[in-house]
Every structure is written in C-alpha cells, then in structure tokens.
Write a protein that holds these residues in place. Structure first.
Motif, PDB file in Angstrom:
ATOM      1  N   GLU A  72       0.819  -1.215   0.000  1.00  0.00           N
ATOM      2  CA  GLU A  72       0.000   0.000   0.000  1.00  0.00           C
ATOM      3  C   GLU A  72       0.852   1.264   0.000  1.00  0.00           C
ATOM      4  N   GLN A  73       2.063   1.168   0.544  1.00  0.00           N
ATOM      5  CA  GLN A  73       2.945   2.338   0.647  1.00  0.00           C
ATOM      6  C   GLN A  73       3.804   2.540  -0.607  1.00  0.00           C
ATOM      7  N   CYS A  74       3.747   1.610  -1.532  1.00  0.00           N
ATOM      8  CA  CYS A  74       4.578   1.680  -2.734  1.00  0.00           C
ATOM      9  C   CYS A  74       3.991   2.623  -3.770  1.00  0.00           C
ATOM     10  N   GLN A  75       4.869   3.340  -4.442  1.00  0.00           N
ATOM     11  CA  GLN A  75       4.505   4.241  -5.528  1.00  0.00           C
ATOM     12  C   GLN A  75       5.254   3.828  -6.788  1.00  0.00           C
ATOM     13  N   PRO A  76       4.798   4.298  -7.957  1.00  0.00           N
ATOM     14  CA  PRO A  76       5.527   3.999  -9.196  1.00  0.00           C
ATOM     15  C   PRO A  76       6.997   4.423  -9.081  1.00  0.00           C
ATOM     16  N   GLY A  77       7.877   3.528  -9.502  1.00  0.00           N
ATOM     17  CA  GLY A  77       9.307   3.796  -9.429  1.00  0.00           C
ATOM     18  C   GLY A  77       9.982   3.248  -8.196  1.00  0.00           C
ATOM     19  N   LEU A 101       2.267  -5.817  -6.809  1.00  0.00           N
ATOM     20  CA  LEU A 101       3.298  -4.779  -6.835  1.00  0.00           C
ATOM     21  C   LEU A 101       3.456  -4.183  -8.230  1.00  0.00           C
ATOM     22  N   GLN A 102       3.395  -5.026  -9.248  1.00  0.00           N
ATOM     23  CA  GLN A 102       3.534  -4.520 -10.611  1.00  0.00           C
ATOM     24  C   GLN A 102       2.404  -3.545 -10.941  1.00  0.00           C
ATOM     25  N   ALA A 103       1.202  -3.824 -10.467  1.00  0.00           N
ATOM     26  CA  ALA A 103       0.066  -2.943 -10.720  1.00  0.00           C
ATOM     27  C   ALA A 103       0.250  -1.580 -10.066  1.00  0.00           C
ATOM     28  N   ARG A 104       1.083  -1.522  -9.034  1.00  0.00           N
ATOM     29  CA  ARG A 104       1.339  -0.259  -8.348  1.00  0.00           C
ATOM     30  C   ARG A 104       2.573   0.457  -8.891  1.00  0.00           C
ATOM     31  N   LEU A 109      11.588  -6.525  -6.487  1.00  0.00           N
ATOM     32  CA  LEU A 109      11.668  -6.870  -5.062  1.00  0.00           C
ATOM     33  C   LEU A 109      13.066  -7.359  -4.744  1.00  0.00           C
ATOM     34  N   ILE A 110      13.590  -6.887  -3.596  1.00  0.00           N
ATOM     35  CA  ILE A 110      14.814  -7.419  -3.024  1.00  0.00           C
ATOM     36  C   ILE A 110      14.413  -8.053  -1.702  1.00  0.00           C
ATOM     37  N   ILE A 111      14.643  -9.367  -1.546  1.00  0.00           N
ATOM     38  CA  ILE A 111      14.195 -10.051  -0.336  1.00  0.00           C
ATOM     39  C   ILE A 111      15.271 -11.002   0.169  1.00  0.00           C
ATOM     40  N   ASP A 112      15.629 -10.825   1.441  1.00  0.00           N
ATOM     41  CA  ASP A 112      16.662 -11.663   2.044  1.00  0.00           C
ATOM     42  C   ASP A 112      16.012 -12.917   2.624  1.00  0.00           C
ATOM     43  N   PHE A 126       8.333  -9.511 -13.673  1.00  0.00           N
ATOM     44  CA  PHE A 126       8.566  -8.848 -12.388  1.00  0.00           C
ATOM     45  C   PHE A 126       9.814  -9.452 -11.758  1.00  0.00           C
ATOM     46  N   PRO A 127      10.919  -8.685 -11.699  1.00  0.00           N
ATOM     47  CA  PRO A 127      12.184  -9.238 -11.214  1.00  0.00           C
ATOM     48  C   PRO A 127      12.278  -9.273  -9.694  1.00  0.00           C
ATOM     49  N   VAL A 128      12.930 -10.314  -9.216  1.00  0.00           N
ATOM     50  CA  VAL A 128      13.155 -10.493  -7.779  1.00  0.00           C
ATOM     51  C   VAL A 128      14.599 -10.924  -7.570  1.00  0.00           C
ATOM     52  N   TRP A 129      15.219 -10.351  -6.556  1.00  0.00           N
ATOM     53  CA  TRP A 129      16.522 -10.815  -6.088  1.00  0.00           C
ATOM     54  C   TRP A 129      16.297 -11.406  -4.709  1.00  0.00           C
ATOM     55  N   SER A 130      16.582 -12.709  -4.545  1.00  0.00           N
ATOM     56  CA  SER A 130      16.237 -13.393  -3.310  1.00  0.00           C
ATOM     57  C   SER A 130      17.404 -14.205  -2.767  1.00  0.00           C
TER      58      SER A 130
END
Length: 232
Positions: A72-77, A101-104, A109-112, A126-130
């Motif tokens: 909800e807190q995410c903005q484009p970019g 997330l893509q719709a927003r 995403l970067i996720i540890d 939709f790219p993710v680094w995990s």
C-alpha cells in the motif's frame, strides 16, 4: 510497537531511475565500493536491470503479512526491500504478490529470504533478487515494520534510498548522493570506453595503467625459459 511510516522522503526520481543504465558494478565502484549487498541475493531470472527508490519492510520467519502491508505504501518507481528478522528461506513471495506490486508501478523486489513461482514471475516480467528459491509457504500472523531502516543482504537500507540491481547483484545508494554517484558513474564509463578503444588497438593494461614500474618495485622478475630450467 510495529509501525508503518507513510510519508517517506524519496531520492530524486529521475536520478534514481537513471542509475540502472550504469549497472551495479559501476555504481558500486563510483561510490567508493560501498553499499553492495551480500552475494547470496541473486536474481531469480537473468537479464533484469532496475533501479528505483526503496520502500522497506521487516518480516518475521515464515510470515509474509508485512509485504501486503508494504504494498500500500509503494509508488511507481519504487523497489520493495524486504528483510527478515532471522534467517528464513520460505517462499515469502510469488506471482500473485508480483501482480499486486507490478500494478502499483513497483520495479522489483529485493528479499533476504525465499521466493517461489519463479517461472510465472519471469513471464510476468517482475524481477526479484532473493536469498533462495523455495516452495514452502508462509502465514499471516505476526507484525513487522514498514519504512524503517533495515539490514538486507548485510547492507543498511533506509527508506527512500536508491536500489540498483542486475545480474551482478544489488547495491544501495544513500538518498541525497544519487546525483553525485550518477556523475561519478558517467565519468567512470567515459574512462572505460576510452581505455576499451586502446585495448582494441592492441595496447595492454600493463602500459595503459603504468603497471610495469610498480610490478618491478614489488619484485616481479622476467626470465627466459632456459634460465628457469637452469634454476636462475
């Protein structure tokens, strides 16, 4: 008390977006070899190269509730940076959250921690680094924080910092330094292109970078094969 900070200050959007073209390695070098996340964070598919402003969240082990809250807190970019409070490998993120997330307008995403549905995420673009890829699911029971400083991949990320990610890894550019880092990265690219032309013309790095005298001072000696065989 768990919190959600709703009005974070973000790095300059244009400068943040432009850093992707330089790549992680160049940006890392340009800002003095700082900000690089641990190499355990790898892209789930090859070829993605992104940069943007960080929205952060913390995740309890095996619980992805706060990713939904952070969305909800995410903005484009933006790029979402998710850090676990303890080592975890469950599949916190999949194609449905990727769609959210893509719709927003989130760039990645970067996720540890773990990610799943990687084939579907690649189709989605939709790219993710995990930290890992794992089909094990999560629950939604325990609170964390959104938009507070986090440690992700052993690097400190403040909300609004710039994240640059590609096949080489992930690097953090502190908010407020993005313009200077962009200028330094461009200068580095210009220098490398000039040197590349010299390499193509047949010159060696030994001469371009004036290495010979330093090598000699360190004690490097050139001898013939015959002298080597004779124990010289």
């Amino acid at each position: 008390m768990p919190v959600v900070v709703t009005d974070i200050k973000r790095a300059d959007a244009e400068a943040a977006a432009s850093l992707a073209e330089f790549g992680v390695a160049t940006v890392h070098e340009a800002q003095g070899r700082i900000g690089l996340m641990h190499q355990r964070l790898r892209p789930i598919y090859k070829g993605a190269a992104i940069s943007g402003t960080a929205v952060t969240c913390t995740l309890p082990p095996g619980d992805n509730w706060m990713i939904h809250v952070a969305a909800e807190q995410c903005q484009p970019g933006d790029i979402l940076v998710a850090a676990t409070i303890a080592e975890a490998h469950s599949g916190y993120f999949g194609d449905l959250l990727g769609t959210v997330l893509q719709a927003r307008g989130v760039r990645g995403l970067i996720i540890d921690a773990g990610c799943r549905d990687i084939a579907d995420l690649e189709k989605l673009g939709f790219p993710v680094w995990s930290r890992s890829v794992c089909a094990h699911g999560t629950v939604k029971e325990t609170l964390g924080d959104v938009n507070v400083p986090v440690s992700c991949g052993d690097a400190i990320v403040n909300p609004g910092d710039v994240i640059v990610a590609d096949d080489d890894g992930v690097v953090v550019v502190p908010r407020g330094t993005e313009a200077a880092v962009r200028a330094a990265a461009q200068a580095r690219i210009d220098k490398e292109e000039a040197n590349r032309a010299r390499y193509v013309a047949g010159e060696l790095g030994l001469d371009i970078y004036n290495m010979r005298e330093r090598l000699k001072a360190k004690g490097l000696t050139y001898i013939t094969q015959a002298d080597w065989e004779n124990g010289a």
